[in-house]
Design a protein around this motif. Structure first.
Motif, PDB file in Angstrom:
ATOM      1  N   SER A 123      -5.626   5.012  -1.954  1.00  0.00           N
ATOM      2  CA  SER A 123      -4.773   4.114  -1.748  1.00  0.00           C
ATOM      3  C   SER A 123      -4.657   2.915  -2.842  1.00  0.00           C
ATOM      4  O   SER A 123      -5.276   2.771  -3.318  1.00  0.00           O
ATOM      5  CB  SER A 123      -4.772   3.546  -0.520  1.00  0.00           C
ATOM      6  OG  SER A 123      -5.999   2.761   0.081  1.00  0.00           O
ATOM      7  N   ARG A 174       3.241  -5.842   2.893  1.00  0.00           N
ATOM      8  CA  ARG A 174       3.225  -6.344   3.858  1.00  0.00           C
ATOM      9  C   ARG A 174       3.318  -6.926   3.735  1.00  0.00           C
ATOM     10  O   ARG A 174       3.833  -8.727   4.741  1.00  0.00           O
ATOM     11  CB  ARG A 174       1.408  -6.475   4.077  1.00  0.00           C
ATOM     12  CG  ARG A 174       0.597  -4.846   4.155  1.00  0.00           C
ATOM     13  CD  ARG A 174      -0.725  -5.728   4.742  1.00  0.00           C
ATOM     14  NE  ARG A 174      -1.614  -4.577   4.815  1.00  0.00           N
ATOM     15  CZ  ARG A 174      -2.139  -5.010   6.362  1.00  0.00           C
ATOM     16  NH1 ARG A 174      -1.707  -5.769   7.026  1.00  0.00           N
ATOM     17  NH2 ARG A 174      -2.946  -3.886   6.838  1.00  0.00           N
ATOM     18  N   GLU A 232      -4.683   2.840   5.311  1.00  0.00           N
ATOM     19  CA  GLU A 232      -5.681   2.296   4.616  1.00  0.00           C
ATOM     20  C   GLU A 232      -6.832   2.919   4.762  1.00  0.00           C
ATOM     21  O   GLU A 232      -8.321   2.979   4.587  1.00  0.00           O
ATOM     22  CB  GLU A 232      -5.589   1.038   4.391  1.00  0.00           C
ATOM     23  CG  GLU A 232      -4.865   0.568   4.316  1.00  0.00           C
ATOM     24  CD  GLU A 232      -4.594  -1.136   4.787  1.00  0.00           C
ATOM     25  OE1 GLU A 232      -5.270  -1.769   5.495  1.00  0.00           O
ATOM     26  OE2 GLU A 232      -3.392  -2.203   4.661  1.00  0.00           O
ATOM     27  N   ALA A 246      -0.789   0.290   9.497  1.00  0.00           N
ATOM     28  CA  ALA A 246      -0.881  -0.196   7.389  1.00  0.00           C
ATOM     29  C   ALA A 246      -2.779   0.487   8.047  1.00  0.00           C
ATOM     30  O   ALA A 246      -3.628   0.668   7.190  1.00  0.00           O
ATOM     31  CB  ALA A 246      -1.494  -1.424   7.970  1.00  0.00           C
ATOM     32  N   THR A 260       1.023  -1.255   0.106  1.00  0.00           N
ATOM     33  CA  THR A 260      -0.276  -0.023   0.282  1.00  0.00           C
ATOM     34  C   THR A 260       0.086   1.570   0.067  1.00  0.00           C
ATOM     35  O   THR A 260       1.877   1.433   0.971  1.00  0.00           O
ATOM     36  CB  THR A 260      -1.011  -0.373   1.706  1.00  0.00           C
ATOM     37  OG1 THR A 260      -1.694  -1.030   1.654  1.00  0.00           O
ATOM     38  CG2 THR A 260      -1.952   0.995   1.084  1.00  0.00           C
ATOM     39  N   ILE A 280       4.422   0.644   2.627  1.00  0.00           N
ATOM     40  CA  ILE A 280       3.881  -0.327   2.966  1.00  0.00           C
ATOM     41  C   ILE A 280       3.358  -1.168   2.215  1.00  0.00           C
ATOM     42  O   ILE A 280       2.608  -2.109   1.822  1.00  0.00           O
ATOM     43  CB  ILE A 280       2.901  -0.387   4.293  1.00  0.00           C
ATOM     44  CG1 ILE A 280       2.645   1.064   5.135  1.00  0.00           C
ATOM     45  CG2 ILE A 280       2.628  -1.545   5.109  1.00  0.00           C
ATOM     46  CD1 ILE A 280       1.562   1.503   6.117  1.00  0.00           C
ATOM     47  N   ARG A 306       1.343  -3.290  11.571  1.00  0.00           N
ATOM     48  CA  ARG A 306      -0.565  -3.914  10.973  1.00  0.00           C
ATOM     49  C   ARG A 306      -0.948  -2.632  11.266  1.00  0.00           C
ATOM     50  O   ARG A 306      -1.520  -1.937  10.613  1.00  0.00           O
ATOM     51  CB  ARG A 306      -0.463  -4.758  11.778  1.00  0.00           C
ATOM     52  CG  ARG A 306       0.370  -5.751  10.539  1.00  0.00           C
ATOM     53  CD  ARG A 306       0.039  -7.583  11.875  1.00  0.00           C
ATOM     54  NE  ARG A 306       0.049  -8.891  11.119  1.00  0.00           N
ATOM     55  CZ  ARG A 306       0.209  -9.703  11.470  1.00  0.00           C
ATOM     56  NH1 ARG A 306      -0.480  -9.722  12.794  1.00  0.00           N
ATOM     57  NH2 ARG A 306       0.441 -10.943  11.214  1.00  0.00           N
TER      58      ARG A 306
END
Length: 123
Positions: free
Chosen positions: A13, A34, A61, A57, A5, A32, A54
């Motif tokens: 995003s 993941r 997001e 994110a 992202t 980011i 996390r």
């Protein structure tokens, strides 16, 4: 949920680069990944724990949306059976702000505190 992202404070995003405008209107970039468990800000890597990644994110997001501490913990942690104080989110946020500020002074303000409600990624 996307594996990678890149976000902007304008609410977009996706998998491509989008500028983030801080309060000082400095153009920055946050990415980011993941899958690789990496974060970069303006091309510079940020060392972060899995929970910090996390949590960040979860915020980026959902730009502009206020997330409570409990909601952020639920989104950031997989161990739903553990008992963790929701105030721990404050520690994670402080660490993330400090890491962002180290790369660009004032960038930590992109994570906004909403008194009595939680946190949101800058509008």
């Amino acid at each position: 949920m996307p594996k990678s992202t890149t976000v902007s404070s304008g609410g977009k995003s996706g998998l491509t680069s989008n500028p983030i405008r801080s309060a000082a209107n400095a153009i920055t970039e946050l990415a980011i990944d993941r899958e690789r468990l990496t974060i970069s800000f303006r091309g510079a890597p940020i060392t972060a724990t899995l929970t910090e990644l996390r949590l960040l994110a979860a915020l980026v997001e959902r730009p502009g949306h206020v997330l409570s501490r409990d909601r952020l913990l639920a989104l950031a942690r997989d161990d739903h059976d553990s008992v963790v104080a929701s105030r721990l989110v404050d520690t994670y946020v402080a660490r993330l702000r400090r890491k962002l500020d180290e790369l660009e002074p004032g960038a930590g303000r992109l994570i906004e505190t909403v008194t009595g409600a939680g946190y949101r990624w800058g509008r």
